[in-house]
Scaffold this motif. Structure first.
Motif, short mmCIF file in Angstrom:
data_model
loop_
_atom_site.label_atom_id
_atom_site.label_comp_id
_atom_site.label_asym_id
_atom_site.label_seq_id
_atom_site.Cartn_x
_atom_site.Cartn_y
_atom_site.Cartn_z
N ALA A 1 0.82 -1.20 0.00
CA ALA A 1 0.00 0.00 0.00
C ALA A 1 0.86 1.26 0.00
O ALA A 1 0.41 2.32 -0.42
N ARG B 1 -0.36 5.02 -7.66
CA ARG B 1 -1.67 5.23 -7.05
C ARG B 1 -2.41 3.90 -6.89
O ARG B 1 -3.20 3.73 -5.98
N SER B 2 -2.13 2.94 -7.77
CA SER B 2 -2.87 1.68 -7.73
C SER B 2 -2.37 0.74 -6.63
O SER B 2 -2.92 -0.34 -6.46
N VAL C 1 -2.71 0.83 -3.42
CA VAL C 1 -3.70 0.51 -2.39
C VAL C 1 -4.72 -0.50 -2.90
O VAL C 1 -5.13 -1.41 -2.19
N GLU C 2 -5.08 -0.35 -4.18
CA GLU C 2 -6.04 -1.30 -4.77
C GLU C 2 -5.47 -2.72 -4.74
O GLU C 2 -6.14 -3.67 -4.32
N ALA D 1 -3.09 -3.82 -2.80
CA ALA D 1 -2.93 -4.24 -1.41
C ALA D 1 -4.26 -4.72 -0.86
O ALA D 1 -4.32 -5.73 -0.15
N ASP E 1 -1.92 -8.61 -10.44
CA ASP E 1 -2.24 -7.23 -10.08
C ASP E 1 -1.28 -6.73 -9.04
O ASP E 1 -0.75 -5.62 -9.11
N ALA F 1 2.14 -5.89 -10.44
CA ALA F 1 2.23 -4.71 -11.27
C ALA F 1 2.30 -3.45 -10.42
O ALA F 1 2.86 -2.44 -10.85
N ALA F 2 1.76 -3.49 -9.19
CA ALA F 2 1.65 -2.27 -8.39
C ALA F 2 2.64 -2.17 -7.25
O ALA F 2 3.03 -1.07 -6.87
N ARG G 1 4.08 -8.00 -14.85
CA ARG G 1 2.92 -8.89 -14.96
C ARG G 1 3.34 -10.19 -15.64
O ARG G 1 2.92 -11.28 -15.25
#
Lengths: 111, 493
Positions: free
Chosen positions: B148, B153-154, B156-157, B159, B231, B234-235, B298
């Motif tokens: 997170a 920005r992504s 948190v999504e 996490a 996902d 990637a973040a 990814r």
């Protein structure tokens, strides 16, 4: 009789939790997670806590309750609470960033 | 020396807690965390040496005898996994020290990294099913916060997805623990294994088998439960995603090994069949999706699905040589995948917009030949080309397959292995061969390459001189197939 009631309670909580878990609204699905956590806690408590007739750790004669499931449930409740707090904190940040509670709208990572 | 098994857990745990006190002085905190992890790495080397020379190191927490208290068991498989995990985690910390992500300057980054280390080590060493739940929760909580914090920005999504599915996995594990406790009245793995082998009839046991299988499948990102993993990679910050895709998924692999050889021996034949099927599906699915993706990290995440598939097939065959092959593949994959993800992060840190999407990276490698050489070596190791360690693993796997006469799945593996070569070559070609689009700017510097270099050097060394790893893998497999020795060591017969 009590065993049957507890079994029905656990089953009902699992069902309600699972239903909420599958909702698109992320807040509802988080609540579903909490309900299922508590269903499992109740299930753990049922694995032996009330089998006995007398309290453990006293010098009474008779069949004693098993104290271990209660210790397990206590640990599981505390950890579950900490986990849910983290879920709520993440949800707060998500809500602030995306301004929505719709799981389909929070989709930066969808490819 | 029974307390030796405590050190790899306690040192990072204490280091993390004390490190939080230095939150104002980031340089000191980073140095302190690296020192704590180095001490812990040293103690895990000593633990493996002790387990190799004198057999398992068992410690009963609080002095309670085995079936009543919590046992920590540092036997050969556990010590091997701990050493592998801590080597890679040390490299991850070194990468974080030299990287340009803003998130590593956050005051809780290094303490959380140490909590991750302690939790992963603990889940390998514990001999108690409920204690494993506690360590698993610590593991996912620290990994979630580390994700997170990501600069993107992504973060948190990703996490949230990871934490949500992991909490569900923990609930699944608790249900399994409850089912086993209701059936046998014990939580100690050795005691459970002994009682379960004596009487596998209680009605809740099949439920417990399936629930535990699901838990470890979520942890290892096996195909029907993999959706959080790409996902996430990637973040997450590079240093974190490199750890999660290499060593943290190995917790699931370790769980499968213990389930089939220790805990559920009466149901082992059925479990092994399932593992072969899930493994083959994972190899094909992971290989094809890695081919089709447009994002370097990814792609590496999908490739993890395929590589875990190879390990699952080896565990599913279950013969001594197949289990040894599984251990070799596990160690190789941890080193290679961590190195490749770090290299992916390093090349992305040189792009103008920091992203590992292929469209953003085309031709970027021109100014970084050393990075390209490392990536090529890593890719060769992943695909299993001779001078690298991946070749040793693949060779051991195919040899054990021939010995086990599993020809249909063997043919499948042979064809699917080519997919690895194709997607690695595709990535290399796009980044290092194609001309950069006009007007593309490359930032000088970027993340430091010390950590991936160390890991790639280890890969080359293990490829050129694989005898120590082979001997260790054979000893681990022999120990796994003698579960009564484990039970005797823990219960103190």
């Amino acid at each position: 009789m009590l065993d049957l009631l507890k079994a029905i309670a656990v089953g009902a909580m699992f069902a309600i939790g699972l239903f909420q878990l599958l909702r698109r609204n992320v807040i509802r699905s988080a609540i579903g997670l909490l309900v299922i956590t508590n269903a499992v806690n109740l299930f753990l408590l049922m694995t032996g806590a009330y089998r006995g007739k007398v309290i453990p750790y006293v010098n009474a004669v008779g069949q004693r309750s098993d104290a271990l499931p209660q210790a397990l449930v206590l640990t599981a409740i505390v950890i579950g609470m900490a986990g849910f707090v983290l879920v709520l904190a993440l949800l707060y940040v998500l809500a602030m960033r995306y301004r929505t509670a719709d799981a389909d709208a929070i989709a930066d990572l969808k490819h | 020396m029974a307390s030796l098994v405590l050190l790899p857990i306690l040192v990072p745990l204490a280091g993390a807690t004390l490190g939080l006190l230095f939150w104002r002085w980031r340089g000191w905190q980073a140095a302190w965390s690296a020192g704590a992890l180095a001490v812990s790495l040293l103690s895990s080397i000593l633990l493996l040496a002790e387990a190799w020379r004198r057999g398992p190191v068992v410690f009963q927490l609080g002095g309670w005898p085995a079936p009543f208290g919590i046992s920590l068991v540092g036997d050969l498989p556990a010590a091997t996994f701990v050493l592998m995990a801590q080597v890679v985690l040390m490299a991850g910390l070194l990468y974080a020290l030299g990287c340009r992500d803003r998130c590593v300057t956050f005051p809780v980054f290094y303490p959380l990294f140490l909590f991750l280390t302690a939790a992963l080590t603990g889940s390998f060493l514990t001999g108690d099913v409920f204690n494993l739940f506690v360590f698993a929760e610590l593991l996912v909580a620290s990994a979630t916060v580390l994700t997170a914090l990501a600069d993107e920005r992504s973060g948190v999504e990703a996490a949230y997805k990871y934490f949500y599915i992991s909490l569900l996995a923990s609930i699944v594990w608790l249900s399994a623990v409850g089912s086993l406790y209701a059936s046998y009245g014990t939580l100690n793995m050795a005691d459970l294994a002994q009682r379960l082998a004596a009487d596998p009839s209680p009605p809740l046991v099949p439920a417990a088998v399936v629930l535990m299988l699901v838990f470890f499948m979520i942890k290892a990102a096996v195909v029907p439960f993999h959706f959080w993993q790409p996902d996430f990679h990637a973040a997450a910050p590079t240093a974190v995603s490199a750890m999660l895709s290499s060593v943290v998924v190995k917790m699931g692999v370790y769980g499968f090994m213990r389930m089939t050889t220790l805990l559920f021996r009466p149901q082992a034949a059925m479990l092994q069949d399932w593992l072969v099927v899930f493994g083959l599906v994972g190899i094909v699915f992971g290989g094809l999706t890695a081919l089709g993706t447009h994002h370097l990290k990814r792609m590496l995440a999908y490739s993890t699905l395929a590589q875990i598939g190879f390990i699952l097939v080896a565990i599913g065959w279950g013969t001594p040589s197949a289990l040894a092959a599984a251990v070799i593949l596990t160690v190789n994959h941890s080193l290679v995948k961590a190195a490749l993800l770090m290299l992916a992060g390093a090349i992305a840190s040189r792009a103008e917009v920091k992203s590992a999407a292929f469209a953003n990276l085309i031709g970027l490698g021109k100014g970084a030949p050393f990075l390209g050489a490392l990536f090529l070596l890593g890719g060769m190791a992943l695909a299993g080309i001779p001078p690298m360690n991946g070749f040793v693993g693949k060779l051991a796997l195919f040899r054990s397959g021939i010995l086990a006469a599993a020809y249909p799945s063997l043919a499948f593996l042979g064809v699917a292995s080519i997919l690895t070569l194709v997607y690695v070559t595709r990535a290399f070609q796009m980044i290092w061969w194609e001309p950069a689009p006009s007007g593309a700017k490359v930032k000088p510097g970027g993340d430091r390459l010390l950590a991936p270099t160390i890991l790639i050097v280890l890969c080359v060394l293990l490829g050129l001189w694989p005898e120590p790893l082979l001997a260790l893998a054979n000893a681990v497999s022999a120990w796994l197939l003698a579960p009564n020795a484990y039970i005797a060591a823990v219960m103190g017969f």
